[in-house]
Design a protein around this motif. Structure first.
Motif, short mmCIF file in Angstrom:
data_model
loop_
_atom_site.label_atom_id
_atom_site.label_comp_id
_atom_site.label_asym_id
_atom_site.label_seq_id
_atom_site.Cartn_x
_atom_site.Cartn_y
_atom_site.Cartn_z
N ILE A 6 6.53 46.14 19.64
CA ILE A 6 7.37 45.25 19.22
C ILE A 6 6.92 44.56 18.23
CG2 ILE A 6 8.79 42.73 19.98
CD1 ILE A 6 7.78 43.09 22.59
N CYS A 8 8.35 41.28 15.37
CA CYS A 8 9.07 40.46 15.40
C CYS A 8 9.71 40.31 13.66
CB CYS A 8 8.96 38.98 16.08
SG CYS A 8 9.12 38.96 17.76
N HIS A 31 10.61 48.15 18.97
CA HIS A 31 11.38 47.48 19.48
C HIS A 31 11.49 46.64 18.35
CE1 HIS A 31 14.22 45.25 21.90
NE2 HIS A 31 13.23 44.40 21.36
N ARG A 33 12.73 43.51 17.54
CA ARG A 33 13.16 42.11 17.78
C ARG A 33 13.74 41.49 16.07
NH1 ARG A 33 9.22 39.25 21.06
NH2 ARG A 33 9.88 40.67 22.67
N SER A 48 22.89 43.60 15.26
CA SER A 48 22.52 43.90 17.27
C SER A 48 23.26 45.45 17.83
CB SER A 48 23.47 43.37 17.77
OG SER A 48 23.43 43.28 19.05
N GLU A 53 17.36 43.64 18.71
CA GLU A 53 17.49 42.98 19.18
C GLU A 53 16.83 40.63 18.75
OE1 GLU A 53 14.98 40.12 23.42
OE2 GLU A 53 14.12 41.46 22.44
N ILE A 55 17.29 37.55 18.37
CA ILE A 55 16.78 36.59 18.78
C ILE A 55 17.68 34.61 18.50
CG2 ILE A 55 14.78 34.74 19.71
CD1 ILE A 55 16.02 37.48 21.00
N ALA A 68 9.48 33.23 20.85
CA ALA A 68 10.49 34.35 20.17
C ALA A 68 9.28 35.35 19.89
CB ALA A 68 11.03 34.15 18.90
N ALA A 72 4.54 39.85 21.13
CA ALA A 72 5.07 40.88 19.76
C ALA A 72 3.29 41.71 19.51
CB ALA A 72 5.16 40.90 18.53
#
Length: 343
Positions: A6, A8, A31, A33, A48, A53, A55, A68, A72
């Motif tokens: 993940i 961020c 992924h 974010r 999106s 994703e 946030i 958030a 991560a």
């Protein structure tokens, strides 16, 4: 392939964050974010639809950042000095506080950077070995030995990344890489009074001039931020942590910049060094002129990168066996639409 990581991305709707998102979206392991204050914006909605994703988060509120960041494996951090600098409400707050808008924007960016670091420290255990990649600049006051005490959009970043992180969170610092960004190639759109000004010679022929406070022969880094920062950050994520980088596709003087630009557009073009008051008079906002003028002067001595000879470049990453393609200045110039400048 399962998405096992993940990332961020702070400021995902901006130039830097969006570029990073586009590169990591290409790797099915990640992924993505994205953090933004306005998840309903067209850019956020477009991201999106690409699978990001989105946030809602506010860099001024650490309580929105901690959840958030949760879980991560990677965080990309960027802060924006110029947002409060130009915001009317912030200008009024600066006046009410007895601060210049430049100093006020520094205070805001500094606190936002600390909030990011504090929140990242809450999830440091989930971060990969090189999981905290921060966009920053050199520390002008330190590197110039006090010669530049008010280059605020440099120092607000550097005082946190790496300063605050190294001092307060050594474990997080051990997973951090610092990426300085060169002059954005698109910045010519922001200072039309100093970049690429059209004039007429004595014979009535057009010529174009760029005029800054940087000495003519001093090389500076140039970056196609939208196309290349994501590529660079992705490559950095494959390196070992604890290193410092300069993201740029070319390094050249402003004299060479104008020579190439003139050749690309088949026009007469040159660079002229001017004084700080002259530059301030060429910009519609004198405080903006002072801030960028100090940056151009700082680029002469000790240098845009603060004279840091330990910075790694794209070639160093490639030498380590990691792909890191970057856009050269001439390549970018040939792709850019200059009709609005050429008239």
């Amino acid at each position: 392939m399962a998405r096992t990581k993940i990332i961020c991305i702070i400021g995902i709707t901006g130039n830097q964050g969006n570029s990073v998102a586009q590169r990591f979206l290409q790797d099915p392991v990640y992924h993505v974010r994205g953090l933004t204050r306005n998840p309903s914006s067209p850019t956020a909605q477009r991201l999106s639809s690409q699978g990001v994703e989105i946030i809602p988060a506010d860099l001024n509120d650490i309580n929105t950042l901690i959840p958030a960041f949760h879980g991560a494996t990677h965080i990309f951090s960027v802060t924006n000095y110029w947002e409060p600098f130009f915001h009317p409400d912030s200008r009024q707050k600066a006046t009410d506080s007895g601060l210049s808008c430049r100093r006020y924007a520094y205070e805001v960016e500094l606190q936002q950077g600390k909030n990011i670091a504090d929140a990242a420290a809450h999830t440091v255990d989930s971060l990969d070995q090189n999981g905290f990649i921060v966009s920053t600049l050199s520390h002008a006051r330190h590197c110039s030995r006090g010669g530049f005490r008010e280059l605020y959009h440099f120092d607000a970043k550097a005082e946190v990344f790496p300063g605050y992180v190294e001092q307060k969170y050594p474990v997080l610092a051990g997973k951090m890489s610092c990426v300085q960004t060169g002059y954005f190639m698109l910045s010519y759109r922001l200072i039309p009074g100093a970049y690429l000004c059209k004039k007429l010679t004595g014979e009535g022929k057009p010529t174009f001039e760029t005029a800054f406070t940087t000495a003519p022969d001093i090389p500076v880094p140039h970056l196609d931020v939208n196309a290349d920062l994501g590529t660079f950050v992705y490559a950095v994520s494959k390196m070992k942590p604890g290193k410092r980088y300069m993201a740029c596709g070319s390094t050249c003087s402003w004299v060479d910049y104008m020579r190439v630009w003139g050749e690309v557009n088949s026009v007469s073009a040159h660079y002229r060094q001017i004084t700080l008051p002259e530059l301030m008079n060429r910009t519609p906002d004198r405080e903006f002129g002072r801030e960028v003028g100090d940056m151009f002067s700082y680029s002469t001595d000790p240098g845009y990168d603060g004279g840091d000879e330990g910075l790694l470049m794209a070639q160093d990453i490639r030498d380590a066996g990691i792909e890191c393609p970057m856009t050269g200045l001439e390549e970018w110039m040939r792709k850019e639409d200059w009709s609005g400048v050429l008239g």
